[in-house]
Enzyme design. Structure first.
Site, PDB file in Angstrom:
ATOM      1  N   VAL A   1       0.922  -1.146  -0.086  1.00 23.00           N
ATOM      2  CA  VAL A   1      -0.032   0.093   0.143  1.00 23.00           C
ATOM      3  C   VAL A   1       0.798   1.355   0.097  1.00 23.00           C
ATOM      4  O   VAL A   1       0.736   2.248  -0.997  1.00 23.00           O
ATOM      5  CB  VAL A   1      -0.748   0.010   1.056  1.00 23.00           C
ATOM      6  CG1 VAL A   1      -2.047   1.418   1.355  1.00 23.00           C
ATOM      7  CG2 VAL A   1      -1.885  -1.141   1.277  1.00 23.00           C
TER       8      VAL A   1
ATOM      9  N   ALA B   1       9.261   6.143   7.053  1.00 24.66           N
ATOM     10  CA  ALA B   1       9.555   4.843   7.821  1.00 24.66           C
ATOM     11  C   ALA B   1       9.206   3.564   7.652  1.00 24.66           C
ATOM     12  O   ALA B   1       8.197   3.250   7.136  1.00 24.66           O
ATOM     13  CB  ALA B   1       8.890   5.300   9.341  1.00 24.66           C
TER      14      ALA B   1
ATOM     15  N   LYS C   1      -7.128  -0.518   9.710  1.00 27.24           N
ATOM     16  CA  LYS C   1      -8.387  -0.803  10.610  1.00 27.24           C
ATOM     17  C   LYS C   1      -8.050  -1.150  12.001  1.00 27.24           C
ATOM     18  O   LYS C   1      -8.712  -0.711  12.757  1.00 27.24           O
ATOM     19  CB  LYS C   1      -9.359  -1.778   9.801  1.00 27.24           C
ATOM     20  CG  LYS C   1      -8.944  -3.188   9.866  1.00 27.24           C
ATOM     21  CD  LYS C   1      -8.625  -3.460   8.493  1.00 27.24           C
ATOM     22  CE  LYS C   1      -7.320  -4.070   8.017  1.00 27.24           C
ATOM     23  NZ  LYS C   1      -7.020  -4.349   6.534  1.00 27.24           N
TER      24      LYS C   1
ATOM     25  N   GLU D   1     -10.503   6.651   5.495  1.00 25.86           N
ATOM     26  CA  GLU D   1     -11.057   5.915   4.134  1.00 25.86           C
ATOM     27  C   GLU D   1     -10.483   4.700   3.618  1.00 25.86           C
ATOM     28  O   GLU D   1     -11.096   3.854   3.389  1.00 25.86           O
ATOM     29  CB  GLU D   1     -11.125   6.959   3.028  1.00 25.86           C
ATOM     30  CG  GLU D   1     -12.085   6.628   1.735  1.00 25.86           C
ATOM     31  CD  GLU D   1     -13.427   6.562   2.231  1.00 25.86           C
ATOM     32  OE1 GLU D   1     -14.245   5.494   2.393  1.00 25.86           O
ATOM     33  OE2 GLU D   1     -14.264   7.678   2.147  1.00 25.86           O
TER      34      GLU D   1
ATOM     35  N   VAL E   1     -11.305   0.883   5.215  1.00 23.67           N
ATOM     36  CA  VAL E   1     -12.565   0.033   5.198  1.00 23.67           C
ATOM     37  C   VAL E   1     -12.847   0.014   3.609  1.00 23.67           C
ATOM     38  O   VAL E   1     -13.110   1.034   3.000  1.00 23.67           O
ATOM     39  CB  VAL E   1     -13.704   0.602   5.774  1.00 23.67           C
ATOM     40  CG1 VAL E   1     -14.805  -0.006   5.631  1.00 23.67           C
ATOM     41  CG2 VAL E   1     -13.718   1.112   7.400  1.00 23.67           C
TER      42      VAL E   1
ATOM     43  N   GLY F   1      -1.498  -9.769  -3.205  1.00 24.61           N
ATOM     44  CA  GLY F   1      -0.968  -8.703  -2.179  1.00 24.61           C
ATOM     45  C   GLY F   1      -2.421  -8.194  -1.471  1.00 24.61           C
ATOM     46  O   GLY F   1      -2.645  -7.193  -0.615  1.00 24.61           O
TER      47      GLY F   1
ATOM     48  N   GLU G   1      -3.567 -10.172   4.472  1.00 22.40           N
ATOM     49  CA  GLU G   1      -2.694  -9.261   5.719  1.00 22.40           C
ATOM     50  C   GLU G   1      -1.322 -10.244   5.735  1.00 22.40           C
ATOM     51  O   GLU G   1      -1.287 -11.176   5.159  1.00 22.40           O
ATOM     52  CB  GLU G   1      -3.489  -9.363   6.904  1.00 22.40           C
ATOM     53  CG  GLU G   1      -4.649  -8.425   7.159  1.00 22.40           C
ATOM     54  CD  GLU G   1      -4.473  -7.159   7.035  1.00 22.40           C
ATOM     55  OE1 GLU G   1      -3.374  -6.642   8.038  1.00 22.40           O
ATOM     56  OE2 GLU G   1      -4.735  -6.300   6.398  1.00 22.40           O
TER      57      GLU G   1
ATOM     58  N   ASP H   1     -10.362  -9.266  10.369  1.00 20.43           N
ATOM     59  CA  ASP H   1     -10.173  -8.274   9.326  1.00 20.43           C
ATOM     60  C   ASP H   1     -11.762  -7.624   9.181  1.00 20.43           C
ATOM     61  O   ASP H   1     -11.621  -6.223   9.272  1.00 20.43           O
ATOM     62  CB  ASP H   1      -9.320  -8.686   7.973  1.00 20.43           C
ATOM     63  CG  ASP H   1      -9.481  -7.522   7.160  1.00 20.43           C
ATOM     64  OD1 ASP H   1      -8.360  -6.909   7.033  1.00 20.43           O
ATOM     65  OD2 ASP H   1     -10.395  -7.403   6.388  1.00 20.43           O
TER      66      ASP H   1
ATOM     67  N   LYS I   1     -13.308  -3.974  10.169  1.00 23.74           N
ATOM     68  CA  LYS I   1     -13.755  -2.724   9.280  1.00 23.74           C
ATOM     69  C   LYS I   1     -15.401  -2.440   9.779  1.00 23.74           C
ATOM     70  O   LYS I   1     -15.583  -1.178   9.641  1.00 23.74           O
ATOM     71  CB  LYS I   1     -13.842  -3.404   7.767  1.00 23.74           C
ATOM     72  CG  LYS I   1     -12.351  -3.478   7.434  1.00 23.74           C
ATOM     73  CD  LYS I   1     -12.261  -4.357   6.042  1.00 23.74           C
ATOM     74  CE  LYS I   1     -10.862  -4.252   5.626  1.00 23.74           C
ATOM     75  NZ  LYS I   1     -10.918  -5.470   4.464  1.00 23.74           N
TER      76      LYS I   1
HETATM   77  N1  LIG Z   1      -2.816  -4.835   0.990  1.00 24.01           N
HETATM   78  C1  LIG Z   1      -3.983  -4.428   1.031  1.00 24.01           C
HETATM   79  O1  LIG Z   1      -4.685  -4.920  -0.042  1.00 24.01           O
HETATM   80  C2  LIG Z   1      -4.640  -3.479   1.818  1.00 24.01           C
HETATM   81  C3  LIG Z   1      -5.734  -2.990   1.760  1.00 24.01           C
HETATM   82  C4  LIG Z   1      -6.437  -1.971   2.546  1.00 24.01           C
HETATM   83  C5  LIG Z   1      -5.630  -1.580   3.683  1.00 24.01           C
HETATM   84  N2  LIG Z   1      -4.638  -2.301   3.821  1.00 24.01           N
HETATM   85  C6  LIG Z   1      -3.798  -2.221   5.231  1.00 24.01           C
HETATM   86  O2  LIG Z   1      -2.506  -1.187   4.849  1.00 24.01           O
HETATM   87  C7  LIG Z   1      -1.460  -1.574   5.827  1.00 24.01           C
HETATM   88  C8  LIG Z   1      -0.288  -2.090   5.084  1.00 24.01           C
HETATM   89  O3  LIG Z   1      -0.735  -3.226   4.287  1.00 24.01           O
HETATM   90  P1  LIG Z   1       0.420  -3.567   3.294  1.00 24.01           P
HETATM   91  O4  LIG Z   1      -0.195  -4.931   2.520  1.00 24.01           O
HETATM   92  O5  LIG Z   1       0.900  -2.648   2.342  1.00 24.01           O
HETATM   93  O6  LIG Z   1       1.590  -4.591   4.064  1.00 24.01           O
HETATM   94  P2  LIG Z   1       3.154  -4.844   3.850  1.00 24.01           P
HETATM   95  O7  LIG Z   1       3.041  -4.879   2.182  1.00 24.01           O
HETATM   96  O8  LIG Z   1       3.581  -5.837   4.537  1.00 24.01           O
HETATM   97  O9  LIG Z   1       3.899  -3.535   3.974  1.00 24.01           O
HETATM   98  C9  LIG Z   1       4.038  -3.067   5.125  1.00 24.01           C
HETATM   99  C10 LIG Z   1       5.099  -1.816   5.607  1.00 24.01           C
HETATM  100  O10 LIG Z   1       5.252  -1.236   6.646  1.00 24.01           O
HETATM  101  C11 LIG Z   1       6.595  -1.239   6.894  1.00 24.01           C
HETATM  102  N3  LIG Z   1       6.617  -1.601   8.595  1.00 24.01           N
HETATM  103  C12 LIG Z   1       5.901  -2.819   9.345  1.00 24.01           C
HETATM  104  N4  LIG Z   1       6.488  -2.315  10.647  1.00 24.01           N
HETATM  105  C13 LIG Z   1       6.886  -1.496  10.840  1.00 24.01           C
HETATM  106  C14 LIG Z   1       7.519  -0.712  11.827  1.00 24.01           C
HETATM  107  N5  LIG Z   1       7.515  -1.250  13.051  1.00 24.01           N
HETATM  108  N6  LIG Z   1       7.939   0.505  11.756  1.00 24.01           N
HETATM  109  C15 LIG Z   1       8.174   1.065  10.278  1.00 24.01           C
HETATM  110  N7  LIG Z   1       7.676   0.275   9.425  1.00 24.01           N
HETATM  111  C16 LIG Z   1       7.093  -0.779   9.572  1.00 24.01           C
HETATM  112  C17 LIG Z   1       7.193  -2.393   6.469  1.00 24.01           C
HETATM  113  O11 LIG Z   1       8.676  -2.293   6.168  1.00 24.01           O
HETATM  114  P3  LIG Z   1       9.686  -3.122   5.652  1.00 24.01           P
HETATM  115  O12 LIG Z   1       9.204  -3.123   3.937  1.00 24.01           O
HETATM  116  O13 LIG Z   1      11.079  -2.807   5.836  1.00 24.01           O
HETATM  117  O14 LIG Z   1       9.395  -4.623   5.886  1.00 24.01           O
HETATM  118  C18 LIG Z   1       6.579  -2.285   5.084  1.00 24.01           C
HETATM  119  O15 LIG Z   1       7.098  -1.353   4.148  1.00 24.01           O
HETATM  120  C19 LIG Z   1      -2.166  -2.714   6.882  1.00 24.01           C
HETATM  121  O16 LIG Z   1      -2.873  -1.830   7.862  1.00 24.01           O
HETATM  122  C20 LIG Z   1      -3.301  -3.184   5.973  1.00 24.01           C
HETATM  123  O17 LIG Z   1      -4.290  -3.757   6.586  1.00 24.01           O
HETATM  124  C21 LIG Z   1      -3.849  -3.293   3.066  1.00 24.01           C
END
Ligand SMILES: NC(=O)c1ccc[n+]([C@@H]2O[C@H](COP(=O)([O-])OP(=O)(O)OC[C@H]3O[C@@H](n4cnc5c(N)ncnc54)[C@H](OP(=O)(O)O)[C@@H]3O)[C@@H](O)[C@H]2O)c1
Length: 328
Positions: free
Chosen positions: A16, A45, A105, A128, A131, A185, A188, A199, A203
């Site tokens: 994301v 970060a 969420k 936004e 959810v 992707g 979670e 999850d 939401k």
């Molecule tokens: N993926 C989806 O379809 C989607 C849809 C809606 C909402 N979301 C929400 O969006 C958020 C991110 O999801 P994602 O799929 O993008 O996850 P992701 O691909 O696993 O990415 C997580 C990112 O956060 C960084 N991170 C994790 N822990 C951290 C910490 N303690 N300090 C600083 N950085 C940290 C990671 O760093 P590194 O890269 O260095 O490991 C990575 O860059 C989640 O809350 C998820 O519920 C996701």
């Protein structure tokens, strides 16, 4: 004269966060033309900065998310990490007067102070993307339907389980459907949060909080999920024209009743149109009657769209107060 600058900090640069950073880079000129301010991504970060620096040219990359939350020169904090500490960072950002925009969420649905802020309509807390990703249901509840009485909420809100169930329906195994959701992707980091219903429950808690303007937490939602044991039920339902989906539903009398459970839906039910990462939300309202939204509920670009919308809303609110700061 250069446009005033609004400085952003981003926590998380995964599926994301990186889609958001890319969209911001691509849209920055158009946004500047329409808003009259420049959105500048100043800091990011992540857990492992070295992995990300080459893709974030000119941006300070750190592993200290709290430092981003506390940094007074950052006007807007975008949180897309899914990390356990995220509620604390969001609260710290709010406490120092920043606007916080989150896709997370759990960070809000499990934190009483943030839920209270959401129920109270705190404009500096924007969710936004948390959810149904690109589906603009949060803004609809906060703004367009502000004068409505919301009678009930139903939704298919989790892309991973919908992806699994719709692939099982077409003959794939549960494990193959899950692998596909992970490949895209949608899932979670810990897919149990999707499969257990947690999850979707988080939401739903946020939607209830917005709809009924009272804090409804993750713990207030009864949640059930799916396992591979559901395969035969899904195929049997498909044989008689039904679709099994993980349905989140809520209504209110004296209290809010909210639950998430796998449900067999008739083909004519709007929720039955949810397949793959498509989310569907249906509200029944006193004046407007039934309303239905559907669209991309998971994935990097879908979620980035919602984050960008929230950032622009925040920037618009800040724009009037900003006249002199110029990008370093
Ligand atoms: N993926 C989806 O379809 C989607 C849809 C809606 C909402 N979301 C929400 O969006 C958020 C991110 O999801 P994602 O799929 O993008 O996850 P992701 O691909 O696993 O990415 C997580 C990112 O956060 C960084 N991170 C994790 N822990 C951290 C910490 N303690 N300090 C600083 N950085 C940290 C990671 O760093 P590194 O890269 O260095 O490991 C990575 O860059 C989640 O809350 C998820 O519920 C996701």
């Amino acid at each position: 004269m250069p446009a005033p600058v609004i400085r952003l900090g981003l926590i998380g640069h995964g599926t994301v966060g990186s889609a958001f950073a890319t969209a911001l880079r691509q849209r920055a000129d158009a946004i500047e033309r329409s808003l009259g301010v420049r959105l500048h991504l100043a800091r990011v970060a992540v857990r492992q900065p070295a992995k990300h620096r080459t893709r974030l040219h000119g941006v300070v990359v750190t592993d200290d998310a709290l430092q981003i939350a506390d940094e007074p020169s950052l006007d807007i904090i975008v949180e897309a990490s899914g990390a356990l500490g995220a509620s604390h960072w969001l609260q710290r950002g709010l406490d120092r007067g920043a606007t916080v925009v989150t896709a997370n969420k759990f960070a809000v649905a499990a934190e009483p102070a943030l839920l209270t802020a959401l129920a109270d309509g705190e404009p500096r807390l924007q969710i936004e993307a948390a959810v149904a990703a690109a589906v603009p249901i949060v803004r609809a509840l906060r703004e367009s339907l502000a004068g409505e009485e919301i009678l009930s909420i139903r939704g298919v809100l989790n892309g991973t389980t919908t992806c699994v169930l719709s692939h099982v329906e077409r003959g794939a195994t549960f494990a193959d459907g899950l692998a596909l959701a992970q490949q895209h992707g949608y899932a979670e980091e810990n897919a149990d949060l999707d499969l257990s219903g947690a999850d979707a429950a988080a939401k739903l808690a946020l939607l209830c909080t917005l709809a009924w303007r009272r804090p409804v937490s993750l713990r207030d939602v009864r949640s059930g999920g799916i396992t591979s044991a559901i395969e035969s039920h899904v195929r049997e339902a498909a044989r008689i024209g039904q679709r099994v989906r993980l349905v989140a539903s809520a209504h209110i009398d004296q209290t809010v009743h909210a639950a998430v459970r796998p449900t067999a839906l008739e083909a004519s039910d709007p929720l039955a149109t949810a397949s793959d990462a498509l989310n569907v939300v249906e509200l029944r309202t006193a004046l407007a009657g039934p309303l239905v939204w559907s669209g991309g509920g998971a994935g990097g670009t879908r979620t980035a769209s919602a984050l960008l919308g929230d950032v622009i809303a925040a920037a618009r609110a800040l724009a009037g107060t900003r006249t002199t700061r110029v990008a370093a």
